[in-house]
Structures are given as C-alpha cells and as structure tokens.
Design an enzyme around this catalytic site. Sequence first.
Site, PDB file in Angstrom:
ATOM      1  N   LYS A  46       5.342   1.699  -3.078  1.00 52.28           N
ATOM      2  CA  LYS A  46       5.305   3.048  -3.668  1.00 52.28           C
ATOM      3  C   LYS A  46       5.533   2.908  -5.164  1.00 52.28           C
ATOM      4  O   LYS A  46       6.209   1.978  -5.607  1.00 52.28           O
ATOM      5  CB  LYS A  46       6.419   3.925  -3.075  1.00 52.28           C
ATOM      6  CG  LYS A  46       6.164   5.403  -3.213  1.00 52.28           C
ATOM      7  CD  LYS A  46       5.296   5.916  -2.076  1.00 52.28           C
ATOM      8  CE  LYS A  46       4.837   7.342  -2.286  1.00 52.28           C
ATOM      9  NZ  LYS A  46       4.173   7.864  -1.067  1.00 52.28           N
ATOM     10  N   LYS A  85       0.862  -1.195   0.000  1.00 59.58           N
ATOM     11  CA  LYS A  85       0.000   0.000   0.000  1.00 59.58           C
ATOM     12  C   LYS A  85       0.883   1.224   0.000  1.00 59.58           C
ATOM     13  O   LYS A  85       1.816   1.344   0.804  1.00 59.58           O
ATOM     14  CB  LYS A  85      -0.880  -0.001   1.274  1.00 59.58           C
ATOM     15  CG  LYS A  85      -1.822   1.185   1.340  1.00 59.58           C
ATOM     16  CD  LYS A  85      -3.096   0.942   0.570  1.00 59.58           C
ATOM     17  CE  LYS A  85      -3.888   2.198   0.263  1.00 59.58           C
ATOM     18  NZ  LYS A  85      -3.457   2.904  -0.988  1.00 59.58           N
ATOM     19  N   GLN A  97       7.268   3.842   3.939  1.00 59.85           N
ATOM     20  CA  GLN A  97       5.854   3.433   3.967  1.00 59.85           C
ATOM     21  C   GLN A  97       5.647   2.154   4.780  1.00 59.85           C
ATOM     22  O   GLN A  97       4.601   1.989   5.417  1.00 59.85           O
ATOM     23  CB  GLN A  97       5.374   3.241   2.519  1.00 59.85           C
ATOM     24  CG  GLN A  97       3.863   3.317   2.329  1.00 59.85           C
ATOM     25  CD  GLN A  97       3.344   4.741   2.204  1.00 59.85           C
ATOM     26  OE1 GLN A  97       3.926   5.540   1.491  1.00 59.85           O
ATOM     27  NE2 GLN A  97       2.255   5.055   2.878  1.00 59.85           N
ATOM     28  N   GLY A 147      -2.637   8.305  -4.283  1.00 62.58           N
ATOM     29  CA  GLY A 147      -1.957   9.500  -4.787  1.00 62.58           C
ATOM     30  C   GLY A 147      -0.709   9.858  -3.998  1.00 62.58           C
ATOM     31  O   GLY A 147      -0.423   9.295  -2.943  1.00 62.58           O
ATOM     32  N   ASP A 148       0.037  10.793  -4.550  1.00 63.29           N
ATOM     33  CA  ASP A 148       1.198  11.408  -3.888  1.00 63.29           C
ATOM     34  C   ASP A 148       1.466  12.672  -4.720  1.00 63.29           C
ATOM     35  O   ASP A 148       0.550  13.166  -5.394  1.00 63.29           O
ATOM     36  CB  ASP A 148       2.394  10.441  -3.872  1.00 63.29           C
ATOM     37  CG  ASP A 148       3.522  10.904  -2.935  1.00 63.29           C
ATOM     38  OD1 ASP A 148       3.419  10.673  -1.725  1.00 63.29           O
ATOM     39  OD2 ASP A 148       4.502  11.515  -3.411  1.00 63.29           O
ATOM     40  N   SER A 186      -6.883   5.798   3.632  1.00 66.56           N
ATOM     41  CA  SER A 186      -6.868   4.910   2.466  1.00 66.56           C
ATOM     42  C   SER A 186      -7.241   3.491   2.883  1.00 66.56           C
ATOM     43  O   SER A 186      -8.009   2.805   2.199  1.00 66.56           O
ATOM     44  CB  SER A 186      -5.471   4.888   1.817  1.00 66.56           C
ATOM     45  OG  SER A 186      -5.310   5.975   0.932  1.00 66.56           O
ATOM     46  N   LYS A 197       5.439   3.359   8.405  1.00 63.89           N
ATOM     47  CA  LYS A 197       4.277   4.241   8.545  1.00 63.89           C
ATOM     48  C   LYS A 197       2.997   3.411   8.568  1.00 63.89           C
ATOM     49  O   LYS A 197       2.148   3.585   9.441  1.00 63.89           O
ATOM     50  CB  LYS A 197       4.240   5.206   7.349  1.00 63.89           C
ATOM     51  CG  LYS A 197       3.091   6.191   7.363  1.00 63.89           C
ATOM     52  CD  LYS A 197       2.857   6.842   6.002  1.00 63.89           C
ATOM     53  CE  LYS A 197       4.093   7.534   5.476  1.00 63.89           C
ATOM     54  NZ  LYS A 197       3.761   8.448   4.332  1.00 63.89           N
TER      55      LYS A 197
HETATM   56  P1  NDP Z   1       0.819  17.750  -4.302  1.00 69.34           P
HETATM   57  O1  NDP Z   1       1.210  17.310  -5.665  1.00 69.34           O
HETATM   58  O2  NDP Z   1      -0.596  17.987  -4.014  1.00 69.34           O
HETATM   59  O3  NDP Z   1       1.642  19.048  -3.906  1.00 69.34           O
HETATM   60  C1  NDP Z   1       3.032  19.013  -3.956  1.00 69.34           C
HETATM   61  C2  NDP Z   1       3.554  20.300  -3.388  1.00 69.34           C
HETATM   62  O4  NDP Z   1       4.949  20.196  -3.183  1.00 69.34           O
HETATM   63  C3  NDP Z   1       3.358  21.487  -4.312  1.00 69.34           C
HETATM   64  O5  NDP Z   1       3.183  22.615  -3.526  1.00 69.34           O
HETATM   65  C4  NDP Z   1       4.663  21.536  -5.073  1.00 69.34           C
HETATM   66  O6  NDP Z   1       4.950  22.823  -5.586  1.00 69.34           O
HETATM   67  C5  NDP Z   1       5.629  21.164  -3.987  1.00 69.34           C
HETATM   68  N1  NDP Z   1       6.827  20.523  -4.546  1.00 69.34           N
HETATM   69  C6  NDP Z   1       6.876  19.344  -5.208  1.00 69.34           C
HETATM   70  N2  NDP Z   1       8.130  19.097  -5.591  1.00 69.34           N
HETATM   71  C7  NDP Z   1       8.867  20.142  -5.174  1.00 69.34           C
HETATM   72  C8  NDP Z   1      10.233  20.462  -5.250  1.00 69.34           C
HETATM   73  N3  NDP Z   1      11.089  19.650  -5.868  1.00 69.34           N
HETATM   74  N4  NDP Z   1      10.645  21.610  -4.676  1.00 69.34           N
HETATM   75  C9  NDP Z   1       9.776  22.432  -4.051  1.00 69.34           C
HETATM   76  N5  NDP Z   1       8.461  22.185  -3.952  1.00 69.34           N
HETATM   77  C10 NDP Z   1       8.027  21.056  -4.496  1.00 69.34           C
HETATM   78  O7  NDP Z   1       1.442  16.642  -3.313  1.00 69.34           O
HETATM   79  P2  NDP Z   1       0.995  16.249  -1.831  1.00 69.34           P
HETATM   80  O8  NDP Z   1       0.522  17.430  -1.093  1.00 69.34           O
HETATM   81  O9  NDP Z   1       0.150  15.067  -1.935  1.00 69.34           O
HETATM   82  O10 NDP Z   1       2.405  15.765  -1.219  1.00 69.34           O
HETATM   83  C11 NDP Z   1       3.272  16.627  -0.503  1.00 69.34           C
HETATM   84  C12 NDP Z   1       4.186  15.785   0.369  1.00 69.34           C
HETATM   85  O11 NDP Z   1       3.406  15.009   1.299  1.00 69.34           O
HETATM   86  C13 NDP Z   1       5.049  14.742  -0.353  1.00 69.34           C
HETATM   87  O12 NDP Z   1       6.257  14.603   0.347  1.00 69.34           O
HETATM   88  C14 NDP Z   1       4.229  13.470  -0.231  1.00 69.34           C
HETATM   89  O13 NDP Z   1       5.043  12.328  -0.371  1.00 69.34           O
HETATM   90  C15 NDP Z   1       3.713  13.630   1.176  1.00 69.34           C
HETATM   91  N6  NDP Z   1       2.510  12.861   1.529  1.00 69.34           N
HETATM   92  C16 NDP Z   1       1.366  12.915   0.789  1.00 69.34           C
HETATM   93  C17 NDP Z   1       0.252  12.205   1.189  1.00 69.34           C
HETATM   94  C18 NDP Z   1      -1.044  12.293   0.462  1.00 69.34           C
HETATM   95  O14 NDP Z   1      -2.004  11.665   0.921  1.00 69.34           O
HETATM   96  N7  NDP Z   1      -1.179  13.021  -0.621  1.00 69.34           N
HETATM   97  C19 NDP Z   1       0.279  11.352   2.381  1.00 69.34           C
HETATM   98  C20 NDP Z   1       1.511  11.424   3.126  1.00 69.34           C
HETATM   99  C21 NDP Z   1       2.575  12.147   2.694  1.00 69.34           C
HETATM  100  P3  NDP Z   1       5.197  23.054  -7.181  1.00 69.34           P
HETATM  101  O15 NDP Z   1       3.910  22.654  -7.843  1.00 69.34           O
HETATM  102  O16 NDP Z   1       5.535  24.477  -7.305  1.00 69.34           O
HETATM  103  O17 NDP Z   1       6.329  22.119  -7.534  1.00 69.34           O
HETATM  104  O1  2IT Z   2       3.036   8.941   1.503  1.00 74.09           O
HETATM  105  C1  2IT Z   2       1.898   8.495   1.691  1.00 74.09           C
HETATM  106  O2  2IT Z   2       1.582   7.947   2.743  1.00 74.09           O
HETATM  107  C2  2IT Z   2       0.906   8.668   0.633  1.00 74.09           C
HETATM  108  N1  2IT Z   2       1.210   9.266  -0.393  1.00 74.09           N
HETATM  109  C3  2IT Z   2      -0.480   8.093   0.787  1.00 74.09           C
HETATM  110  C4  2IT Z   2      -0.476   6.633   0.426  1.00 74.09           C
HETATM  111  C5  2IT Z   2      -1.818   5.967   0.383  1.00 74.09           C
HETATM  112  O3  2IT Z   2      -1.830   4.779   0.019  1.00 74.09           O
HETATM  113  O4  2IT Z   2      -2.838   6.569   0.700  1.00 74.09           O
END
Ligand code: NDP
Ligand code: 2IT
Length: 448
Positions: free
Chosen positions: A126, A90, A111, A165-166, A380, A114
């Site tokens: 992943k 997952k 992961q 997603g991520d 999830s 976590k």
């Molecule tokens: P989104 O795609 O929704 O947003 C990503 C954000 O990060 C944007 O603001 C983007 O800005 C910025 N970003 C991405 N790459 C870079 C970079 N190289 N340098 C600077 N800024 C960057 O992603 P999420 O919000 O889903 O994910 C954000 C973080 O949280 C990640 O580390 C992800 O692994 C983690 N995460 C996500 C989960 C989820 O459920 N979605 C769960 C747990 C963790 P820009 O568009 O300007 O690049």
């Molecule tokens: O980093 C993370 O935990 C995620 N992007 C969410 C993973 C998931 O299966 O919901």
Amino acid sequence: MNAYVERVIAETKTKNAQEPEFLQTVEEVLTSIEPVITKHPEYEEAALLERIVEPERTIEFRVTWTDDAGKAHVNRGYRVQFNGAIGPYKGGIRFHPSVNLGILKFLGFEQIFKNSLTTLPIGGGKGGSDFDPHGKSNAEIMRFCQAFMTELQRHIGPSTDVPAGDIGVGGREIGYMFGQYRRIRDAYDNGVLTGKGLVYGGSLIRPEATGFGVLYYAQQVFAHEGDDIKGKTFALSGYGNVAWGAAKKIAELGGKAVTISGHNGYVYDPDGIVTEEKLNYLLEMRASRNANVKMYADKFGCEFFEGKKPYEVKADVYIPCATQNEVGMKEAQMIVDAGAKYYFEGANMPATNEAVKFLQEKGVIVGPAKAVNAGGVAVSALEMAQNAQHYAWTAEEVDAKLKNIMKSIHDNSAAAAAEYGLGYDLVKGANIAGFQKVADAMMAQGLF
Ligand code: NDP
Ligand code: 2IT
C-alpha cells in the site's frame, strides 16, 4: 489465548505504539487465526508471526510540488511493501491528509490476506501521501502526481510492485502517474499500475469492480440464507468509486441504495440512487474540484444531514464505503436496532473490532472487508494478466471472472470457518483462508 499469538500481539503493540490502526488489524487477524497457529507449532520455530507483522520494506520520501500561484509545497510520500511471498506487492495509493505510516501499514497488512483470498498471485502493499486533493486544480493534481511518481518509480515495476487507486486516487491520477513513469523509465511497462484508462492498457470493469464485487459476494450470502436482494433497501456510506459501483449493481439487481455520505454528513434519498442520471452524477461529484456529498442533495432535492452518519437510517443492508473506523459501538447499535440482518464492508476496516464482534453476537451476518471488497484488487490482477499478454478481454469475460472470484472467496472463507468448527463465521473464515496460503508460501521459501 494461544501463548505464541499473545506474545506476538504484545510485542507488536510495544514496537508500534504510535500506530493504532495497524495494531487494530494485527490484533483482529492474529486472534482469529489462533486455531491455525495451535495446529501448526512449527510456525513459532520459524518466527512466522513475527515476520508476517513486519513489512518486508517501507519507503518514505519527500514530494515537492508547486501550486498554481507558483508556491512550493512539501508532502510526505510512502510505499509499504508488506509481503511478497505469493506475488509482486500489490495495493492502492491513497491521497488524503490523514495518511501516515501507521494507516498505510494497516492497509498493507489487510491487503496481504485480501490478495491471497482472490486466488490470484499477488502480494500485499500500500502507498500514499498526506496530500489533500480537495480543492486542487487539475494542473495541481498533475504536478503532484508527477512529483510523487518521480520518486516512486525507482521502487516499482510490473513484476516487483504494482500500485493502483484508493481514496483520492482514481483514473485521472493513475493516468498522470503512468505518464510520468513512462517518461522517466522510457519503457511501455503498462503492467506497472492498474486502474489505467482503457486506451492505454486498462481493463474493462476495473472502475466498477470493487462495488460490483461487494454485491456478487452479497449474492452468495443471500443464497446461503435463502434470501434475495430484490426489494431490499441499502444504506451506503461514501459517494466515491466503491459506493458508485455498489449502488449501480444494487439498482441492477432490483434493490435500492438510499444513502450516501462524505466527511461533512450524509444524504437520504428515499426514492433510491437507481436512475442512470443519479448514478452518473456520483461520478461527476467525485471528479469535481469541490467534491462534497451535499451536491447530490441540492441537485435532486433530497435532505442533507450535516455532520451525521447514515447509520441512523433504517435499512435492510448496511455497506460502509468511505473510510476506516466509521462504525463504532453507537453505529453498530443503530444497525442492530434497525433489525438489519446483513452488514458488508466495502471500505477497508470501516468498523472497530468491538463493533464487529457486537454485530456478530447480535446475529448480523458480517462480510469482512478483506473478502467483500477484494473484487477491486482481483480485477487489478486481471488487468496485469491482460497487460502481460498484450491483450484485452471483453467486459463479459472480466465480469464473469470477477463473479467466480467473489464466489470462491465466499466459499473458501465459509469452508475454512467450518473446518475449524466456527460455523458460518465469514470474518474468521476469511482471515484463516487468506493467512493459510501466505503462511504455506513463507514456510516453503525459507527464512526471509
Ligand atoms: P474515493 O476517493 O473514490 O471516495 C472516498 C469516499 O470516502 C468519499 O465519499 C469521501 O467523502 C469519503 N471519505 C474519505 N475520507 C473520509 C473521512 N475521513 N470521513 C468521512 N468520509 C470520508 O475512494 P474509494 O471509493 O476508492 O474508497 C473508499 C473505501 O474503499 C476506502 O476505505 C478504500 O480503502 C476502500 N477500497 C477501495 C478500493 C478501490 O478499488 N477503489 C478497493 C477496495 C477497498 P469526502 O470526499 O466528503 O471526504
Ligand atoms: O484496498 C484495495 O484493495 C484497493 N484500493 C485496490 C488495490 C488494487 O491494487 O487494485
């Protein structure tokens, strides 16, 4: 250092020299579980650590798609099925030009622990691609997602591997991928992906879950410190899914998020991202073809700091929600200089190992990513549970379960740290608690 831990770290470095992010997390996790390894000499005989740093399977494939002008493009797709000892693999899918096998191995390794911490039965995985969604049309995104799933579908399923997603993958992309899976497999396996739209098997609160979970975890830490979120200022990085959920809950709890950021700089909003209009605008930005954090500054008349990171803004609490390694020693020093007492990781591995250690030494309470952002994958897993029952829970039911899970994660981490005489070290505590369950399952299941 424990000789077994030391040897496995050294061997992992030799074998994976081209994967710095993966080596960073392996070093961090293995050094912090050292007291557990010392207590269990039988792990070495069973090569437990050598096994846990080796993915059960990695899949790499070609993704060919056409742009709106009809030109063909080739990207690389991946899925790392890291550890299935406690449940189906997952973990999310990331679309970003920086994606490579090493980055996905770091994310998959994190992961494992976590997912174990969530208390739910999910293994670690992943996936992703070096495809860049920025600037692509909706039709191009759809064709890419379809091409990606055409290959991925043969490796996943509701009880084998369940992506979500991520970075770069949200509800729209999950929808296109689910559609292609259904078309090819001709089965309504809606538990094969999570983060789906509500009308085809998604869970209420999944979009908010990661950000809400960050704040539910923070509330436990605040309670431990006899402190309150009300009136505190928060510096966030990112403006995507996680930053949005966090900002929304911060506002609800009476705090104020004053920064957001992207790859090109950050925005400072001294009034706070607290109104519905501002919070909803984050969603609009994230969905727009030319998504860019400066749009917020232009719309709401705030200052945009090009090429800068938000850590230079003084705040009570820092929550990175963008990408890995954005907090180095320089940023950690800024957090300490601001006099902040709290740092919670919304993103995965947002800080270097050195920076985390420094923050802890300076008395900042660090909530580590694999605990703090686990609310996303936890909901999830609740989505999978609802799909398996062919049923849907109310928002209140899901939210209450999420709160309980975040409390358990905090409490189990604190208890594990205390058990090994580590005080209130939530970083080591999370690693130990997450590891122990996976280790027990692997030992029980024999060599694999
Ligand atoms: P989104 O795609 O929704 O947003 C990503 C954000 O990060 C944007 O603001 C983007 O800005 C910025 N970003 C991405 N790459 C870079 C970079 N190289 N340098 C600077 N800024 C960057 O992603 P999420 O919000 O889903 O994910 C954000 C973080 O949280 C990640 O580390 C992800 O692994 C983690 N995460 C996500 C989960 C989820 O459920 N979605 C769960 C747990 C963790 P820009 O568009 O300007 O690049
Ligand atoms: O980093 C993370 O935990 C995620 N992007 C969410 C993973 C998931 O299966 O919901």
